[in-house]
Scaffold this active site. Structure first.
Site, PDB file in Angstrom:
ATOM      1  N   HIS A  18       0.831  -1.218   0.000  1.00  0.00           N
ATOM      2  CA  HIS A  18       0.000   0.000   0.000  1.00  0.00           C
ATOM      3  C   HIS A  18       0.861   1.262   0.000  1.00  0.00           C
ATOM      4  CE1 HIS A  18      -3.222  -2.749   0.856  1.00  0.00           C
ATOM      5  NE2 HIS A  18      -2.722  -3.076   2.036  1.00  0.00           N
ATOM      6  N   HIS A  78      -7.272  -4.567  -0.742  1.00  0.00           N
ATOM      7  CA  HIS A  78      -6.629  -5.841  -1.077  1.00  0.00           C
ATOM      8  C   HIS A  78      -7.376  -6.527  -2.212  1.00  0.00           C
ATOM      9  CE1 HIS A  78      -6.231  -4.978   3.255  1.00  0.00           C
ATOM     10  NE2 HIS A  78      -4.963  -5.217   3.009  1.00  0.00           N
TER      11      HIS A  78
END
Lengths: 330, 330
Positions: B56, B218
């Site tokens: 991320h 995700h």
């Protein structure tokens, strides 16, 4: 083609409106398509202008601000801006000390900046240009006679921009900009192509395991295609190409640049390898940039840019900069 | 799978070495896998710790620095860090005033931060946690009981980080962090999936013209799939979902966040639309971020995060920050 756009024809103008709304430090002339610093030119300071096709963001508009550019002229995606834009930019940023055009070596950009410079000259604005041609991958290319200009543009804009802020004259800026270009080399590798909104189709195709070695920032062909290797191998390929052209020593400034679609975590891995390989040759990475600075829409891959630092370069690199994409020290 | 990596197992450690080499302002403990500010804790200042799966970036390590986090614990890609990391982080940043854990609401993160907090407590370190759960897309998700935590994390880290720098105590930081979370909502849309290095396969598949509406960071499923629309339509979809959950008025802080594989030029187009739609509802975008801040590897798409500002939030947002990914005002 899946893109976050309204219509292919509106991409650049919509994005410019978004840019203007996002950054109060910028002034965007939507009619002329010129991005300048808010507040207008500073009397006595040389105005720095760059520009080129859109699709490489944050280049160039993201580098407009204190310590870097005074104006950027964005063309259509992967298309040179027109002389009128560049002329409007020269007018907008001339503070009486002249204008330096920083031009990436693509035929359209070169011709149009030249024409704009002549027109500005007729209006009494002194204009000089510096050509950026740092990409060692190929000698001539799809849109280029001679080498393509890529990552060195960021270094030229930053270093000349810092010197301009100190009040240097046009001749001194030309000198330092040419020196930065002469001491900088780049090499790019693509893992996937980019699709321009206008064409709707990928600029090239690669097999499942294939990469383009020496790719240009518009997807121009490089030296060859081959299977993807490890990050260490790819970093070595890029660094070898650079080192072969410009033997590296001493302290360097390194940019590991994402092409737009590459995760940041991967760019840090590439930087690790580049730094390790340079250390093995006795070369120290004194300064660095890791991130997306000269992109090719959603292309996956990276480019490596290395500049052999001088004391002056380092000092000017460290000088304060306040732009949307590069900020420090103030 | 084409990625700039050496081996799937080495992705996080190689990237951390690259991060450490790129940013002298950070200290990276490779054994504990904890990223802190160089120079150690400041006596009397509450230490802010966050963390979560890698992939991320720049979240979270890119937000370690003056005015924001004191430490980040990166797990494997899309995998929670372990309690030992979080405990090491708490030890490393405790300056005697306690530690605030900023936890995105994913089951693994929540459990592990809780355990680490208890262990740290046994060592005499006062630990409090704030849960970030801003994603309105779905109530429960693949890895979550309740709402997922996404973009609000950046706002919580920045605003609580600024207050911590001013010397606020742990209770005050918990309060402001919870207030930021309570006044912030997010919604994400994916145009393409991401592939984790470990799996080698895309997390989901979409048809040629299809998008995932309400996607998680995700690649978790959202509300539905549908055909891609214009940027204006997509912005409206995201904004409607947010507005329905938290009616917006007054001044807001907006983040148009790229998922990692989206060109910056497209994010500016989305920002243009978001701002226009908000203006039509009488809501003013007083502050903004446009760029890649909470990514999902090479996923294409964007997330929209909106925070209803208070005077205090705005002041703390504007306060100086010096991290690799967010820098201003100093």
């Amino acid at each position: 083609m899946k893109k976050l756009i309204n219509a292919p024809d509106d991409v650049v103008s919509d994005a410019l409106e978004g840019l203007a709304a996002a950054h109060p430090s910028l002034a965007v002339d939507m009619d002329s398509r010129v991005v300048t610093r808010a507040g207008g030119p500073r009397p006595g300071k040389v105005g720095l202008v760059s520009g080129g096709g859109s699709g490489h963001e944050p280049l160039h508009a993201g580098f407009v601000g204190y310590g870097m550019l005074d104006a950027a002229c964005p063309g259509e995606v992967f298309t040179s801006p027109v002389p009128d834009q560049m002329l409007a930019a020269a007018r907008a940023v001339d503070g009486g000390a002249g204008v330096l055009q920083i031009v990436k070596n693509y035929t359209g950009d070169v011709l149009n900046f030249q024409m704009a410079g002549e027109l500005a000259g007729e209006e009494g604005i002194e204009v000089r240009s510096v050509l950026v041609n740092d990409d060692v991958a190929v000698e001539d290319s799809l849109y280029t006679a001679g080498r393509r200009g890529t990552g060195a543009t960021v270094f030229v804009e930053k270093i000349a921009g810092a010197l301009a802020e100190q009040g240097a004259d046009l001749a001194a800026l030309v000198t330092v900009a040419e020196q930065v270009n002469a001491r900088t080399r780049s090499f790019g590798i693509a893992l996937s192509p980019a699709t321009t909104p206008a064409s709707g189709r990928p600029g090239f195709t690669l097999a499942e395991d294939e990469i383009e070695i020496g790719v240009g920032i518009h997807g121009e062909p490089g030296r060859r295609r081959g299977p993807i290797g490890t990050a260490a191998q790819l970093a070595e390929t890029a660094l070898d190409a650079i080192h072969q052209d410009l033997p590296l020593d001493g302290e360097v400034l390194v940019m590991v640049n994402g092409m737009g679609g590459t995760p940041l975590i991967e760019l840090y891995i590439v930087f690790r390898e580049v730094r390790r390989l340079l250390a093995a040759r006795g070369v120290a990475v004194a300064r660095n940039l890791v991130g997306n600075y000269v992109t090719s829409l959603e292309m996956q891959g990276f480019s490596l840019t290395v500049c052999k630092l001088t004391e002056q370069f380092t000092e000017l690199w460290d000088a304060p900069v306040q732009t949307p994409a590069l900020r420090w020290g103030r």
